[in-house]
Design an enzyme around this catalytic site. Structure first.
Site, PDB file in Angstrom:
ATOM      1  CG  HIS A  59      -2.058   0.927   1.117  1.00 53.78           C
ATOM      2  ND1 HIS A  59      -1.983   2.258   1.406  1.00 53.78           N
ATOM      3  CD2 HIS A  59      -3.314   0.704   0.676  1.00 53.78           C
ATOM      4  CE1 HIS A  59      -3.147   2.834   1.183  1.00 53.78           C
ATOM      5  NE2 HIS A  59      -3.984   1.907   0.730  1.00 53.78           N
ATOM      6  CG  ASP A  98      -8.123  -4.010  -3.178  1.00 57.70           C
ATOM      7  OD1 ASP A  98      -7.294  -3.095  -3.052  1.00 57.70           O
ATOM      8  OD2 ASP A  98      -9.329  -3.812  -3.382  1.00 57.70           O
TER       9      ASP A  98
END
Ligand code: SDX
Length: 393
Positions: free
Chosen positions: A270, A328
């Site tokens: 991320h 996700d």
């Protein structure tokens, strides 16, 4: 101050704006919506209440919540002419292509009646967007599977109504599972807003020119589609399906670590989180609840996901680079179990993120200091030179 983007030497990155909507501490793995931890909102709240919170800054009283819910229900249908636009798409169009087109097309119905400088009209446009995005998302899904569009039902909750529009057919009665509706609602909450991510920055930049909010949200949907961003949930599930079995995980982990190989572990890493994405933990719990409700005890994809997570979290490459599962990683398994095709995963992300985009858009328009965005560049091209005639080149 270079127009929209300001550079603060105290930060290691360019701060694009001031905001009091969502706070992320990437090192601690914290995410707050208007100061409330995402874990508490997901456990105790619901998505429409979260919409009210993100838009207004405070949790609603019961009366405020009831009035807000009623106001949303007044806008759940889309103009019947939108069906003509929908039927113009190829029948195998990716639902995200339909979303970009259909949301942008909403401008044609409301562009000239939305004075963005009028707070009341901005709130109406915000409610219209939040109310209609599930209807449009379900239209994109139904069209892609050749089934008739199902109209919204205002007697159902936001999540129940969406599942009903997606999975009911005229030929038979469809009862929404409370567990699946709760899971859908949680998934919407987890995806609602996330500070100045790529798609939110896109919406802000588009909105800074004074473009109407429907066109700005369409721009955000286009940006979210990328596999490095919102498209990662579709890419993560495709990756797990490609890996297929636990014994093939080491091969893919090695590929992900190979600097010469462009392969990335989808659902890992991320821009901001250098710790566990707090949404991923709630997403994992929701995933288990959905699989249990559906009686799916031995989903090989879940086995691969759990083992991949275990291996990655113990591998020095991922530890050193602080790569953890993000939201996700588990959402794809959950959505697949709920009956959605992979092509709908990012559509669901866009549906949920619409409230975050519109809240951030409102905040920007309300800011009296707001100017049109104008990022600058570090020019690395040719210095000035004289034109050369063709014969002398
Ligand atoms: C979302 O911004 C947001 O808030 C987005 C989002 C939201 O809610 O809006 O949170 C939603 O987009 C989540 C992220 C979904 N994307 C993916 O899961 C795709 C896979 N992840 C990678 O593409 C990547 O992690 C990014 C794009 C998410 C971040 O990329 P960065 O900024 O390059 O990551 P980084 O700087 O932390 O990387 C550090 C190192 C790099 O290697 P070096 O150049 O230092 O050698 O780790 C490597 C990266 O190449 N790396 C990975 C990796 N992610 C980063 N290596 C293998 N697998 C990965 N998944």
């Amino acid at each position: 101050q270079t127009g929209y983007f300001t550079y603060d030497p105290g930060f290691t990155s360019t701060a694009s704006c001031e905001s009091d909507i969502t706070y992320i501490d990437g090192d601690k793995g914290e995410l707050l919506y208007r100061g409330y931890p995402i874990e508490q909102i997901a456990e105790k709240g619901n998505f429409l209440e979260t919409c009210y919170l993100l838009l207004n800054g405070e949790l609603p009283t019961k009366q405020e919540y009831d009035e807000f819910s009623y106001a949303i229900s007044r806008h759940t249908m889309v103009h019947e002419q939108m069906q003509y636009f929908l039927r113009g798409f190829r029948r195998d169009a990716h639902p995200m292509a339909i979303m970009v087109g259909m949301v942008g097309a909403l401008s044609a119905f409301y562009h000239d009646s939305t004075d963005i400088n009028d707070p009341q009209q901005r709130m109406i446009a915000s409610r219209r967007m939040i109310a209609k995005i599930p209807t449009i998302a379900s239209m994109a899904y139904k069209y892609s599977i050749g089934q008739p569009v199902v109209y919204p039902r205002n007697d159902l909750s936001y999540a129940e109504n969406f599942l009903h529009m997606c999975f009911s057919v005229p030929a038979e009665k469809y009862n929404v599972s409370p567990v699946l509706a709760d899971a859908m609602d949680k998934i919407f909450i987890l995806h609602a807003d996330h500070e100045q991510n790529a798609s939110t920055s896109t919406v802000r930049l588009a909105g800074s020119s004074g473009a109407n909010p429907f066109a700005c949200i369409a721009a955000g949907i286009a940006c979210l589609w990328g596999p490095a961003h919102g498209g990662a949930n579709e890419a993560a599930l495709n990756m797990l399906q490609e890996i297929g079995s636990v014994d093939r995980i080491p091969e893919y982990v090695a590929k992900a670590k190979d600097k010469n190989d462009p392969f990335r572990l989808m659902g890992f890493g991320h821009r901001v989180y250098k710790n566990y994405d707090p949404r991923a933990k709630v997403m994992q719990q929701t995933c288990h609840a959905v699989l249990k409700e559906l009686g799916i005890n031995d989903d090989p994809l879940l086995d691969v996901a759990m083992e991949l997570e275990r291996i990655a979290l113990s591998d020095e490459y991922f530890i050193e680079k602080k790569l953890y599962p993000n939201i996700d990683f588990y959402s794809g398994i959950t959505l697949k179990a709920m009956g959605f095709p992979t092509t709908m995963f990012t559509v669901l992300f866009a549906l949920a993120r619409t409230v975050g985009w519109i809240a951030q858009w409102n905040e920007m328009i309300e800011d009296p200091k707001q100017r049109i965005g104008r990022p600058r560049q570090l020019f690395t091209g040719a210095t000035q030179r004289e034109y050369v005639d063709t014969a002398k080149r």
